[in-house]
Design a protein around this motif. Sequence first.
Motif, mmCIF file in Angstrom:
data_model
loop_
_atom_site.group_PDB
_atom_site.id
_atom_site.type_symbol
_atom_site.label_atom_id
_atom_site.label_comp_id
_atom_site.label_asym_id
_atom_site.label_seq_id
_atom_site.Cartn_x
_atom_site.Cartn_y
_atom_site.Cartn_z
ATOM 1 N N ALA A 62 50.026 78.600 58.187
ATOM 2 C CA ALA A 62 50.525 77.444 58.452
ATOM 3 C C ALA A 62 50.560 76.568 57.250
ATOM 4 N N GLY A 63 50.014 76.884 55.827
ATOM 5 C CA GLY A 63 50.137 76.204 54.867
ATOM 6 C C GLY A 63 49.291 74.877 54.750
ATOM 7 N N ILE A 64 48.208 74.970 55.410
ATOM 8 C CA ILE A 64 47.008 74.099 55.505
ATOM 9 C C ILE A 64 45.719 74.528 55.080
ATOM 10 N N GLN A 65 44.884 73.509 54.769
ATOM 11 C CA GLN A 65 43.558 73.904 54.269
ATOM 12 C C GLN A 65 42.664 74.497 55.263
ATOM 13 N N PRO A 66 41.805 75.482 55.015
ATOM 14 C CA PRO A 66 40.763 76.081 56.149
ATOM 15 C C PRO A 66 40.085 74.870 56.895
ATOM 16 N N TRP A 67 39.509 73.862 56.161
ATOM 17 C CA TRP A 67 38.866 72.695 56.757
ATOM 18 C C TRP A 67 39.722 72.091 57.997
ATOM 19 N N LEU A 68 41.183 71.844 57.762
ATOM 20 C CA LEU A 68 41.935 71.260 58.792
ATOM 21 C C LEU A 68 42.138 72.335 60.012
ATOM 22 N N PHE A 69 42.187 73.327 59.567
ATOM 23 C CA PHE A 69 42.184 74.536 60.634
ATOM 24 C C PHE A 69 40.974 74.752 61.535
ATOM 25 N N GLU A 70 39.934 74.558 61.052
ATOM 26 C CA GLU A 70 38.585 74.567 61.688
ATOM 27 C C GLU A 70 38.356 73.301 62.605
ATOM 28 N N GLU A 71 38.928 72.217 61.999
ATOM 29 C CA GLU A 71 38.673 70.894 62.971
ATOM 30 C C GLU A 71 39.824 71.016 63.997
ATOM 31 N N SER A 72 40.994 71.655 63.725
ATOM 32 C CA SER A 72 41.852 71.668 64.876
ATOM 33 C C SER A 72 41.288 72.938 66.074
ATOM 34 N N TYR A 73 40.515 73.745 65.544
ATOM 35 C CA TYR A 73 40.175 74.716 66.318
ATOM 36 C C TYR A 73 38.978 73.923 67.370
ATOM 37 N N HIS A 74 38.178 73.282 66.688
ATOM 38 C CA HIS A 74 37.175 72.434 67.434
ATOM 39 C C HIS A 74 37.713 71.573 68.657
#
Length: 537
Positions: free
Chosen positions: A65-77
């Motif tokens: 997705a070309g995003i930082q892991p922290w942004l993925f984690e926030e989206s996941y939560h």
Amino acid sequence: METFADLVRALDTNTKTNAKVAALADYFRSASDSDKVWTIAILSHRRPPRPVNTRLLRQWAAELAGIQPWLFEESYHIVGDLAETIALIVPPDPQNETPLGTLSDYLNAFADLKQQSEAQKKAYVFKHWPGMTYYQRFVFTKLFTGGFRIGISQKLMTRALSQATGIDEEILAYRLMGTWDPTSVSFKALVLEPQLEEQYSKPYPFYLAYPLEEAPEKLGPPSQWVMEHKWDGIRAQLIFRKKTLFIWSRGEELVTEQYPEFQVLADVLPEGTVLDGELLPFPGGRVGSFKDLQKRLGRKKVSRRLLDETPVILRAYDVLEWEGADLRNKPFHYRNQILNTLLEQLHDSGQRYPLDGSPALEIANWESAALERERSREKHSEGLMLKRKDAPYRVGRKKGDWWKWKVDPFTIDAVLTYAMRGHGRRTNLFTDYTFALWDENKSGERELVTFAKAYSGLTDAELRQIDAWIKKNTLERFGPVRSVTPHHVFEIAFEGIAFSKRHKSGVATRFPRILRWRKDKSPEEANSLSDLKLLIP
């Protein structure tokens, strides 16, 4: 995969049971036989192999997705479901022309992929994710994580399969039970071909009691009723027909192989016997706790050591079939007399069998019944069953003849210390809570020690209040978990309690839930860990 993904979409977007069953039945009429077998396996909770851990999947999704892991984690939560998050975040690639395989193609490939390197697994995922639609990617990832659940019970799946094949639901329920491997069994052998045992191994539908919510005096004269203890185990039927013994759980699971100690009863039971009762742990010749029984649950192989350490008995409280005759329409007192005669004969033989009875006790008056109920925990029971003497054995949960009168739960006041977002409609709220009690550390100072998690018991308005407070009073973040200022006290209820080496508190509770929000108490007034341990029988 396309057909299966379409099925999942139909099930996910329909709220009516009949529409879901119809969609499943249409699928079973048109899908390939191998895909049908895998679908049955998935919907009966036979998980496909998981070739990759979820940590890697999260990393790879963020990279694609070309995003930082922290942004993925926030989206996941926020989303609350890993497969849905990945399906939303990974961008589709119109240029990716990787053809979709069948459901069985993918699941067989997952098994092979488990033995390959991390680089090969990553290449496989990168090859397939971008070429899929949202629902296809969602389903693919769900299967990949091995945790596929779409809100369809095995019973609904069996009903749909019955509509598609014309085979009776009860026969199908038997054919789909037990151990079978979706990688090797054919649809014909699993579903279509008659099985010799199915005609004589079938259990009867279980009769279930309603909770007693009013005073027992409302039931009428106590002389019309008997009481027996409500045992805390696994409800089961023991069946002996055609010189073969079967054990079925209430969840319609054939568990005979998990409890080999019952085979000795094949030598003493009359042909055509069906007993209804409770599987209970019996270490040291006395009823154990449900924690003891958990050591035996789900075991495909039972070692001699486990059999010796945690033997299991059937505490029978009804006989449904005797010498081949169906007794369910006979009154309870008649069936109970036959059961007592059988148990007396086994006892008089001088040999110990893994079978005993749950005495049906006469009720002198409702006051004496209440006193017996208060003694329940001494006997490792959950309370009393009240049964009308002239009642037949019915099907399902029916009001009027069987009532369960459970003891009041254990309760303790605890402090909220951690919170995590919920799931489904609660993904935007912190609704999963961890609670702690006071204890002394090695320095003699008081500290809070976690002992239980709970996520039910509060109203929607209370959940919103707590959520707003958590967001303003977070101390630290640990991924999806937040530690919060120790401030709020809640009364926690639970059904059982036992010492445990697996928990930091040294105690495990069963079915913890929030009973009420103690706004009248400060955190210093919450209970201690020693208070909790005093509740252990």
